[in-house]
Design a protein around this motif. Sequence first.
Motif, PDB file in Angstrom:
ATOM      1  N   PHE A 259       9.330  11.737  19.522  1.00 26.27           N
ATOM      2  CA  PHE A 259      10.382  12.312  18.684  1.00 26.27           C
ATOM      3  C   PHE A 259      11.726  11.664  19.010  1.00 26.27           C
ATOM      4  O   PHE A 259      12.482  11.249  18.122  1.00 26.27           O
ATOM      5  N   ARG A 260      12.042  11.575  20.307  1.00 23.22           N
ATOM      6  CA  ARG A 260      13.338  11.030  20.729  1.00 23.22           C
ATOM      7  C   ARG A 260      13.432   9.527  20.455  1.00 23.22           C
ATOM      8  O   ARG A 260      14.484   9.032  20.032  1.00 23.22           O
ATOM      9  N   ARG A 261      12.351   8.814  20.696  1.00 24.42           N
ATOM     10  CA  ARG A 261      12.388   7.373  20.420  1.00 24.42           C
ATOM     11  C   ARG A 261      12.581   7.105  18.930  1.00 24.42           C
ATOM     12  O   ARG A 261      13.378   6.252  18.536  1.00 24.42           O
ATOM     13  N   ARG A 262      11.862   7.870  18.111  1.00 27.24           N
ATOM     14  CA  ARG A 262      11.987   7.709  16.664  1.00 27.24           C
ATOM     15  C   ARG A 262      13.392   8.087  16.188  1.00 27.24           C
ATOM     16  O   ARG A 262      13.931   7.479  15.261  1.00 27.24           O
ATOM     17  N   SER A 263      14.003   9.090  16.821  1.00 23.83           N
ATOM     18  CA  SER A 263      15.364   9.474  16.436  1.00 23.83           C
ATOM     19  C   SER A 263      16.342   8.340  16.702  1.00 23.83           C
ATOM     20  O   SER A 263      17.296   8.137  15.937  1.00 23.83           O
ATOM     21  N   GLY A 264      16.103   7.571  17.777  1.00 21.69           N
ATOM     22  CA  GLY A 264      16.937   6.405  18.044  1.00 21.69           C
ATOM     23  C   GLY A 264      16.779   5.327  16.981  1.00 21.69           C
ATOM     24  O   GLY A 264      17.763   4.681  16.573  1.00 21.69           O
ATOM     25  N   GLU A 265      15.541   5.147  16.510  1.00 22.78           N
ATOM     26  CA  GLU A 265      15.296   4.171  15.439  1.00 22.78           C
ATOM     27  C   GLU A 265      16.023   4.577  14.159  1.00 22.78           C
ATOM     28  O   GLU A 265      16.693   3.756  13.510  1.00 22.78           O
ATOM     29  N   LEU A 266      15.906   5.857  13.790  1.00 24.20           N
ATOM     30  CA  LEU A 266      16.566   6.334  12.580  1.00 24.20           C
ATOM     31  C   LEU A 266      18.082   6.273  12.706  1.00 24.20           C
ATOM     32  O   LEU A 266      18.788   6.005  11.729  1.00 24.20           O
ATOM     33  N   LEU A 267      18.584   6.501  13.923  1.00 24.83           N
ATOM     34  CA  LEU A 267      20.031   6.455  14.119  1.00 24.83           C
ATOM     35  C   LEU A 267      20.569   5.037  13.938  1.00 24.83           C
ATOM     36  O   LEU A 267      21.660   4.843  13.392  1.00 24.83           O
ATOM     37  N   TYR A 268      19.790   4.037  14.372  1.00 26.77           N
ATOM     38  CA  TYR A 268      20.239   2.663  14.122  1.00 26.77           C
ATOM     39  C   TYR A 268      20.233   2.361  12.634  1.00 26.77           C
ATOM     40  O   TYR A 268      21.165   1.743  12.114  1.00 26.77           O
ATOM     41  N   ASP A 269      19.183   2.777  11.928  1.00 26.96           N
ATOM     42  CA  ASP A 269      19.132   2.570  10.479  1.00 26.96           C
ATOM     43  C   ASP A 269      20.344   3.206   9.799  1.00 26.96           C
ATOM     44  O   ASP A 269      20.903   2.657   8.855  1.00 26.96           O
ATOM     45  N   GLN A 270      20.729   4.375  10.299  1.00 28.10           N
ATOM     46  CA  GLN A 270      21.836   5.124   9.710  1.00 28.10           C
ATOM     47  C   GLN A 270      23.196   4.562  10.123  1.00 28.10           C
ATOM     48  O   GLN A 270      24.127   4.514   9.310  1.00 28.10           O
TER      49      GLN A 270
ATOM     50  N   ASN B  65      35.953  11.509  17.720  1.00 26.29           N
ATOM     51  CA  ASN B  65      35.949  10.128  18.201  1.00 26.29           C
ATOM     52  C   ASN B  65      37.263   9.796  18.901  1.00 26.29           C
ATOM     53  O   ASN B  65      37.283   9.187  19.978  1.00 26.29           O
ATOM     54  N   LYS B  66      38.364  10.194  18.286  1.00 32.33           N
ATOM     55  CA  LYS B  66      39.681   9.932  18.876  1.00 32.33           C
ATOM     56  C   LYS B  66      39.845  10.681  20.196  1.00 32.33           C
ATOM     57  O   LYS B  66      40.371  10.142  21.171  1.00 32.33           O
ATOM     58  N   LYS B  67      39.355  11.925  20.248  1.00 39.46           N
ATOM     59  CA  LYS B  67      39.522  12.757  21.434  1.00 39.46           C
ATOM     60  C   LYS B  67      38.705  12.236  22.619  1.00 39.46           C
ATOM     61  O   LYS B  67      39.179  12.269  23.763  1.00 39.46           O
ATOM     62  N   ILE B  68      37.494  11.744  22.358  1.00 40.29           N
ATOM     63  CA  ILE B  68      36.654  11.285  23.468  1.00 40.29           C
ATOM     64  C   ILE B  68      36.912   9.820  23.817  1.00 40.29           C
ATOM     65  O   ILE B  68      36.432   9.335  24.848  1.00 40.29           O
ATOM     66  N   GLY B  69      37.632   9.100  22.959  1.00 35.68           N
ATOM     67  CA  GLY B  69      38.051   7.740  23.296  1.00 35.68           C
ATOM     68  C   GLY B  69      37.021   6.661  23.055  1.00 35.68           C
ATOM     69  O   GLY B  69      37.075   5.600  23.695  1.00 35.68           O
ATOM     70  N   ALA B  70      36.081   6.883  22.111  1.00 36.82           N
ATOM     71  CA  ALA B  70      35.090   5.854  21.786  1.00 36.82           C
ATOM     72  C   ALA B  70      35.637   4.907  20.722  1.00 36.82           C
ATOM     73  O   ALA B  70      36.569   5.248  19.975  1.00 36.82           O
ATOM     74  N   ASP B  71      35.070   3.701  20.641  1.00 28.67           N
ATOM     75  CA  ASP B  71      35.432   2.779  19.569  1.00 28.67           C
ATOM     76  C   ASP B  71      34.830   3.225  18.247  1.00 28.67           C
ATOM     77  O   ASP B  71      35.406   2.976  17.186  1.00 28.67           O
ATOM     78  N   SER B  72      33.666   3.845  18.300  1.00 26.20           N
ATOM     79  CA  SER B  72      33.075   4.468  17.120  1.00 26.20           C
ATOM     80  C   SER B  72      32.129   5.555  17.574  1.00 26.20           C
ATOM     81  O   SER B  72      31.640   5.552  18.706  1.00 26.20           O
ATOM     82  N   LEU B  73      31.887   6.512  16.663  1.00 28.07           N
ATOM     83  CA  LEU B  73      31.022   7.648  16.960  1.00 28.07           C
ATOM     84  C   LEU B  73      30.196   7.971  15.729  1.00 28.07           C
ATOM     85  O   LEU B  73      30.730   8.075  14.619  1.00 28.07           O
ATOM     86  N   GLU B  74      28.896   8.132  15.932  1.00 22.11           N
ATOM     87  CA  GLU B  74      28.011   8.530  14.832  1.00 22.11           C
ATOM     88  C   GLU B  74      26.978   9.526  15.359  1.00 22.11           C
ATOM     89  O   GLU B  74      26.457   9.366  16.463  1.00 22.11           O
ATOM     90  N   PHE B  75      26.698  10.547  14.541  1.00 24.43           N
ATOM     91  CA  PHE B  75      25.659  11.532  14.829  1.00 24.43           C
ATOM     92  C   PHE B  75      24.483  11.306  13.886  1.00 24.43           C
ATOM     93  O   PHE B  75      24.675  10.932  12.722  1.00 24.43           O
TER      94      PHE B  75
END
Length: 336
Positions: free
Chosen positions: A147-158, A294-304
């Motif tokens: 489940f977790r590995r597949r979620s990483g794959e879908l997150l890259y697609d997204q 994203n601004k508050k945590i200081g990342a260059d980009s943030l996606e859920f």
Amino acid sequence: KKKEEDAGMAFHTYTDSELILLLITRYFEGDIVKAIRRAMEDLRGAYSCVLCMPDKIVGFRDYNGIRPLMIGFDRETTIIASENCSIEILNIDDYRDIEAGEIVVCDKDGIKSYKDDRKVDCKHCIFEYIYTARPDANIEGTNAYMFRRRSGELLYDQAPVEADLVCPVPDSGTPSAIGYAQRSGIPFAAGLVRNRYMGRTFIKSDQKERELSVRLKLNPQKSVLNGKRIVLVDDSIVRGTTSAKLIERVRKAGAKEVHLRVTSPPVTNPCYYGVDTPDKSKLIAANLSIEEINKKIGADSLEFLSIDNLMKLTNNPDDYCNACFTGDYPIRREVK
């Protein structure tokens, strides 16, 4: 519990188990199954229980099946546990989920199952797969690691991004980071090393304690991160403060860019079914937009990961509770 207190009952603990045992004791007239069934008719919420008696053990699970419960058996042994991992350790290969609303009785005559399908409305906790369960857990026919590995794959697609390394926030983020790396072709690296002697940190009650726990638990490797564009993969963001501290430390270790990818949707609502999440005022995604987070945590980009992509990972989306992301609670609350 409120109903019992209004009737004059004094409780000695703050555990749900005391209330459940009280009801079973009240209704017991020689038949433990009937007593548990009557107690279950009064109870609303999440519970997975094992009741020990002199001549038997009894397992029972709420009508929504929110939390997992399994039974395993061979010729000599019967075991009831929340996950299959402890069953397999005992070299028992035959096991199954105790179903929502089911009561199982194990005694010298074997295992008997008692079901009442009239009230069953399966709403298994989706967060079990995202974070709570061990990666080798098989719950409701779904393996948590896959489940977790597949979620990483879908997150890259997204949400693809150009980067030099994919680094997990271990341990629960590791399978998702592997999936993200495999799908993207970006090398996987252990940019954060986990202290094996530390427990989980999001359940710490005090913010300073959580921040100290994160420092003790995760140590950035400068030799890996220095000068690199990093995709940091985590399972969830709850309060957001520990994510900010972690990103700050990754940058201090020399990372040129830090792109945070989260393999769950934003946590916008508290859980009332056994996960110790804070109230809504302390959930960062309930109060800020993704751009503001994203601004508050200081990342260059943030996606859920989107809720649609998350639910694609389940066998039947209607059988799962995702209230922490949607606010759609399966059980109406009556707190006054």
